[in-house]
Design a protein around this motif. Structure first.
Motif, PDB file in Angstrom:
ATOM      1  N   ILE A 204      13.512  -4.387  -7.131  1.00  0.00           N
ATOM      2  CA  ILE A 204      12.421  -5.327  -7.222  1.00  0.00           C
ATOM      3  C   ILE A 204      12.508  -6.033  -6.171  1.00  0.00           C
ATOM      4  O   ILE A 204      13.610  -6.466  -5.241  1.00  0.00           O
ATOM      5  N   LEU A 205      11.340  -6.590  -5.742  1.00  0.00           N
ATOM      6  CA  LEU A 205      11.280  -7.779  -4.664  1.00  0.00           C
ATOM      7  C   LEU A 205      10.296  -8.806  -5.503  1.00  0.00           C
ATOM      8  O   LEU A 205       9.262  -8.585  -6.282  1.00  0.00           O
ATOM      9  N   LEU A 206      10.745  -9.872  -5.620  1.00  0.00           N
ATOM     10  CA  LEU A 206      10.242 -11.220  -6.093  1.00  0.00           C
ATOM     11  C   LEU A 206       9.811 -12.241  -5.277  1.00  0.00           C
ATOM     12  O   LEU A 206      10.602 -12.885  -4.563  1.00  0.00           O
ATOM     13  N   LEU A 207       8.455 -12.452  -5.339  1.00  0.00           N
ATOM     14  CA  LEU A 207       7.954 -13.527  -4.351  1.00  0.00           C
ATOM     15  C   LEU A 207       7.431 -14.631  -5.223  1.00  0.00           C
ATOM     16  O   LEU A 207       7.168 -14.623  -6.467  1.00  0.00           O
ATOM     17  N   ARG A 208       7.799 -15.743  -4.450  1.00  0.00           N
ATOM     18  CA  ARG A 208       7.472 -17.341  -5.135  1.00  0.00           C
ATOM     19  C   ARG A 208       6.742 -17.790  -3.982  1.00  0.00           C
ATOM     20  O   ARG A 208       7.503 -18.423  -2.875  1.00  0.00           O
ATOM     21  N   GLU A 209       5.466 -18.187  -4.202  1.00  0.00           N
ATOM     22  CA  GLU A 209       4.863 -19.172  -2.969  1.00  0.00           C
ATOM     23  C   GLU A 209       5.075 -18.491  -1.664  1.00  0.00           C
ATOM     24  O   GLU A 209       5.369 -19.082  -0.494  1.00  0.00           O
ATOM     25  N   GLY A 210       5.035 -16.901  -1.346  1.00  0.00           N
ATOM     26  CA  GLY A 210       4.836 -16.433  -0.371  1.00  0.00           C
ATOM     27  C   GLY A 210       6.284 -16.163   0.231  1.00  0.00           C
ATOM     28  O   GLY A 210       6.502 -15.414   1.267  1.00  0.00           O
ATOM     29  N   GLN A 211       7.493 -16.457  -0.530  1.00  0.00           N
ATOM     30  CA  GLN A 211       8.738 -16.373  -0.092  1.00  0.00           C
ATOM     31  C   GLN A 211       9.386 -15.325  -0.939  1.00  0.00           C
ATOM     32  O   GLN A 211       9.177 -15.444  -2.266  1.00  0.00           O
ATOM     33  N   LEU A 212      10.393 -14.653  -0.540  1.00  0.00           N
ATOM     34  CA  LEU A 212      10.982 -13.661  -1.083  1.00  0.00           C
ATOM     35  C   LEU A 212      12.399 -14.318  -1.751  1.00  0.00           C
ATOM     36  O   LEU A 212      13.069 -14.811  -0.912  1.00  0.00           O
ATOM     37  N   VAL A 213      12.318 -14.632  -3.117  1.00  0.00           N
ATOM     38  CA  VAL A 213      13.354 -15.277  -3.792  1.00  0.00           C
ATOM     39  C   VAL A 213      14.410 -14.368  -4.368  1.00  0.00           C
ATOM     40  O   VAL A 213      15.431 -14.908  -4.741  1.00  0.00           O
ATOM     41  N   GLU A 214      14.107 -13.277  -4.619  1.00  0.00           N
ATOM     42  CA  GLU A 214      15.012 -12.329  -5.066  1.00  0.00           C
ATOM     43  C   GLU A 214      14.698 -10.882  -4.770  1.00  0.00           C
ATOM     44  O   GLU A 214      13.648 -10.561  -4.824  1.00  0.00           O
ATOM     45  N   HIS A 215      15.821  -9.935  -4.435  1.00  0.00           N
ATOM     46  CA  HIS A 215      15.532  -8.579  -4.263  1.00  0.00           C
ATOM     47  C   HIS A 215      16.879  -7.811  -4.434  1.00  0.00           C
ATOM     48  O   HIS A 215      17.950  -8.462  -4.330  1.00  0.00           O
ATOM     49  N   GLY A 216      16.632  -6.472  -4.659  1.00  0.00           N
ATOM     50  CA  GLY A 216      17.946  -5.480  -4.711  1.00  0.00           C
ATOM     51  C   GLY A 216      17.467  -4.672  -5.869  1.00  0.00           C
ATOM     52  O   GLY A 216      16.376  -4.553  -6.371  1.00  0.00           O
ATOM     53  N   SER A 217      18.517  -3.628  -6.185  1.00  0.00           N
ATOM     54  CA  SER A 217      18.433  -2.764  -7.110  1.00  0.00           C
ATOM     55  C   SER A 217      18.138  -3.568  -8.511  1.00  0.00           C
ATOM     56  O   SER A 217      18.804  -4.800  -8.789  1.00  0.00           O
ATOM     57  N   LEU A 218      17.622  -3.005  -9.472  1.00  0.00           N
ATOM     58  CA  LEU A 218      17.006  -3.684 -10.697  1.00  0.00           C
ATOM     59  C   LEU A 218      18.687  -4.018 -11.466  1.00  0.00           C
ATOM     60  O   LEU A 218      18.964  -5.066 -11.906  1.00  0.00           O
TER      61      LEU A 218
END
Length: 310
Positions: A204-218
């Motif tokens: 997953i890649l999690l965006l908030r207000e244009g910034q990547l706030v969380e990423h990695g394998s589930l």
């Protein structure tokens, strides 16, 4: 994420429209033969990011490297793309549209026809191949859209909200198709349907207000954010309402967070066994009429809500 078998490398990706920064210094990689969900609330920058990756928008700064092709090259030969609201020529048949898409991708007519037959069969549209697209259901159109995105055998398939406008039957059809597709190519798709992401994606890649706030394998993201959770729903009598209100204000050291639900309470706890015993004992002593009691771990939805609220 690991870099072995990397298909896409994104570095400091930024997009500005005038003085508004929509995507800010985003870094991530995509690995071969994995499915990644791009998550975020409306306005987080998901579509802008996808359009930059697909070559439809030029980044303000940063780099996109796909199979050795940088910003100045043309990565489209290696990308399949389906926008959130695809437009079809309704007067064409499904077969005519597929051949048309194949020719636009540079295939010979013979190759386009062969690929069209194979893909229409794979997406369950063989019987409707001669029918006009104007008569297709929403699920049929979306499956046709995925088929056209695959016709040139891309290394990366990019889908923008592929299930947002579908009814439950159409969503099930597309989910089944994507499970098949991800066995042979790298898939990146944006979605706000977290249940679909949990069921389908590897990363997953999690965006908030244009910034990547969380990423990695589930599994990695869940492990980093794992917390025990207890959900108690009650009947709406005065005793139960008072009990819920008291726990919402709990200062017990084993409770790290509370949330009022429509008919109860959700508690994030530090020690599940201690919290369970205390809550069950209190429910019995207070005479609370419980209609539902769940104990488990935080879900992707919990992680999403926590990340976008920070």
């Amino acid at each position: 994420m690991k870099h072995d078998g990397m298909v896409l490398d994104v570095t400091a990706l930024t997009k500005r429209f005038g003085d508004k920064t929509v995507v800010e210094s985003v870094n991530f990689t995509l690995e071969d033969m994995r499915c990644t969900a791009l998550l975020g609330p409306n306005g987080a920058g998901k579509t802008t990011t996808i359009q930059m990756l697909a070559g439809l928008l030029r980044p303000s700064s940063g780099h996109i490297r796909l199979l050795g092709v940088g910003n100045d090259g043309d990565p489209r030969r290696s990308i399949g793309y389906l926008p959130q609201h695809p437009a079809f020529h309704s007067w064409m048949s499904g077969r005519e549209y597929m051949v048309y898409a194949g020719r636009l991708c540079g295939l010979t007519r013979k190759a386009a026809m062969a690929a069209s037959e194979d893909l229409l069969d794979r997406v369950g549209l063989k019987a409707a191949a001669r029918e006009r697209i104007g008569g297709y259901s929403g699920g049929m159109k979306q499956r046709l859209g995925i088929a056209q995105a695959l016709i040139h055998r891309p290394k990366l398939l990019i889908l923008d909200e592929p299930m947002s406008a579908l009814d439950p039957i159409g969503r099930r059809e597309v989910m089944a198709l994507l499970r098949d597709v991800k066995r042979e190519t790298t898939v990146l798709y944006s979605t706000h349907v977290l249940h679909d992401a949990e069921a389908l994606c590897d990363d997953i890649l999690l965006l908030r207000e244009g910034q990547l706030v969380e990423h990695g394998s589930l599994s990695e993201v869940r492990a980093r954010n794992r917390q025990p959770v207890i959900v108690v729903e009650t009947e709406q009598d005065e005793t139960s309402r008072r009990w819920v209100q008291r726990w919402l204000q709990s200062e017990a050291e084993y409770v790290s967070g509370t949330e009022r639900l429509e008919t109860g309470i959700r508690l994030v706890v530090r020690d599940l066994e201690i919290a369970r015993d205390a809550i069950l004992r209190d429910i019995t002593n207070a005479g609370v009429r419980v209609t539902r009691l769940d104990m488990g771990q935080t879900t992707l939805e919990d992680i999403f809500l926590k990340a976008v609220a920070q």
